[in-house]
Design a protein around this motif. Structure first.
Motif, PDB file in Angstrom:
ATOM      1  N   UNK A 157       0.813  -1.215   0.000  1.00 18.57           N
ATOM      2  CA  UNK A 157       0.000   0.000   0.000  1.00 18.57           C
ATOM      3  C   UNK A 157       0.845   1.263   0.000  1.00 18.57           C
ATOM      4  N   UNK A 158       2.008   1.227   0.636  1.00 16.04           N
ATOM      5  CA  UNK A 158       2.840   2.417   0.736  1.00 16.04           C
ATOM      6  C   UNK A 158       3.958   2.464  -0.285  1.00 16.04           C
ATOM      7  N   UNK A 159       3.746   1.812  -1.423  1.00 15.35           N
ATOM      8  CA  UNK A 159       4.834   1.702  -2.402  1.00 15.35           C
ATOM      9  C   UNK A 159       5.279   3.085  -2.883  1.00 15.35           C
ATOM     10  N   UNK A 160       6.598   3.249  -2.993  1.00 15.14           N
ATOM     11  CA  UNK A 160       7.176   4.506  -3.457  1.00 15.14           C
ATOM     12  C   UNK A 160       7.504   4.452  -4.944  1.00 15.14           C
ATOM     13  N   UNK A 161       7.668   3.243  -5.493  1.00 10.82           N
ATOM     14  CA  UNK A 161       7.981   3.066  -6.903  1.00 10.82           C
ATOM     15  C   UNK A 161       6.835   2.350  -7.596  1.00 10.82           C
ATOM     16  N   UNK A 162       6.845   2.377  -8.913  1.00 10.70           N
ATOM     17  CA  UNK A 162       5.830   1.682  -9.692  1.00 10.70           C
ATOM     18  C   UNK A 162       6.344   0.302 -10.094  1.00 10.70           C
ATOM     19  N   UNK A 163       5.424  -0.552 -10.552  1.00 13.02           N
ATOM     20  CA  UNK A 163       5.761  -1.942 -10.876  1.00 13.02           C
ATOM     21  C   UNK A 163       6.816  -2.051 -11.960  1.00 13.02           C
ATOM     22  N   UNK A 164       6.872  -1.035 -12.840  1.00 14.05           N
ATOM     23  CA  UNK A 164       7.784  -1.144 -13.981  1.00 14.05           C
ATOM     24  C   UNK A 164       9.250  -0.904 -13.615  1.00 14.05           C
ATOM     25  N   UNK A 165       9.519  -0.362 -12.424  1.00 11.05           N
ATOM     26  CA  UNK A 165      10.924  -0.160 -12.039  1.00 11.05           C
ATOM     27  C   UNK A 165      11.693  -1.477 -11.940  1.00 11.05           C
ATOM     28  N   UNK A 166      11.227  -2.461 -11.152  1.00  9.14           N
ATOM     29  CA  UNK A 166      11.959  -3.733 -11.128  1.00  9.14           C
ATOM     30  C   UNK A 166      11.910  -4.479 -12.456  1.00  9.14           C
ATOM     31  N   UNK A 167      10.809  -4.323 -13.206  1.00  9.69           N
ATOM     32  CA  UNK A 167      10.710  -5.004 -14.500  1.00  9.69           C
ATOM     33  C   UNK A 167      11.772  -4.485 -15.457  1.00  9.69           C
ATOM     34  N   UNK A 168      11.925  -3.159 -15.526  1.00  8.31           N
ATOM     35  CA  UNK A 168      12.938  -2.579 -16.411  1.00  8.31           C
ATOM     36  C   UNK A 168      14.347  -2.922 -15.951  1.00  8.31           C
ATOM     37  N   UNK A 169      14.556  -2.944 -14.641  1.00  9.17           N
ATOM     38  CA  UNK A 169      15.870  -3.315 -14.118  1.00  9.17           C
ATOM     39  C   UNK A 169      16.216  -4.753 -14.509  1.00  9.17           C
ATOM     40  N   UNK A 170      15.248  -5.648 -14.391  1.00  7.58           N
ATOM     41  CA  UNK A 170      15.468  -7.038 -14.771  1.00  7.58           C
ATOM     42  C   UNK A 170      15.726  -7.149 -16.267  1.00  7.58           C
ATOM     43  N   UNK A 171      14.950  -6.427 -17.069  1.00  8.47           N
ATOM     44  CA  UNK A 171      15.124  -6.462 -18.518  1.00  8.47           C
ATOM     45  C   UNK A 171      16.519  -5.999 -18.910  1.00  8.47           C
TER      46      UNK A 171
END
Length: 209
Positions: A157-171
């Protein structure tokens, strides 16, 4: 006291903001130089590229600390322990990566030609433990820890980043792992993945009354 702490927090946030841009930028510079003919043997290209990469890796230190701070206000004791473990893992991998680039720089400066460069690398990598710790397993810990911090900061609930941050990092990590020619692409992925830190770092914090 509150104003002093707020001032330090603002300076730290700005440092993380600059690092979130500078680290991928220097990484992209290294990747671009690698594509220039002659840059993979002793010379100006090798030294310049590896110096840029070394500096870029150093800038990931404030990025890691900033990601950990995003998780500080929330989470259970177990969650905080997991975040600290991820931070420690990332720093261990970062240290291994810095040692690797440091070796590359020293070998490039010491070798007179490509043949001597190969022989010097072989001599270093023949030292027991160096190959897994510095070249094979150790650097991977950096990406594992960094990805774990990004995931933790982008869920809940208190997320500071969006879901695409780890996805792009992994990519980006997978792309550069598949072929080092994709390092500029990986750097672009990292820049976008870390861009929320720029926004957060640009927002000034105010002292508590």
């Amino acid at each position: 006291m509150n104003a002093s702490r707020t001032s330090r927090a603002n300076r730290t946030s700005r440092a993380a903001c600059y690092a979130a841009v500078g680290a991928p930028a220097l990484m992209a510079l290294y990747g671009g130089i690698r594509l220039v003919p002659g840059s993979r043997e002793p010379g100006l290209g090798w030294t310049t590229g590896h110096t840029a990469m070394f500096a870029g890796l150093l800038l990931f230190a404030p990025v890691l600390l900033a990601l950990r701070r995003l998780l500080a206000p929330r989470g259970t004791t177990g969650g905080r322990l997991a975040a600290n473990a991820a931070l420690g893992t990332a720093f261990a991998g970062l240290a291994a990566s810095l040692v690797q680039i440091g070796i590359d720089l020293c070998v490039g400066l010491a070798a007179a030609d490509k043949g001597e460069q190969v022989r010097l690398f072989q001599r270093v990598q023949d030292v027991p433990g160096v190959l897994p710790a510095v070249y094979q397993v150790g650097p991977l810990l950096f990406y594992v820890g960094l990805l774990a911090l990004l995931v933790a900061a982008s869920v809940g609930a208190g997320r500071a980043l969006r879901w695409w941050s780890p996805v792009l990092m992994l990519l980006g990590t997978v792309a550069s792992g598949a072929d080092l020619a994709f390092i500029p692409l990986a750097a672009a992925c990292y820049l976008v993945a870390l861009s929320p830190l720029v926004r957060l770092g640009a927002a000034p914090r105010t002292a508590l009354a």
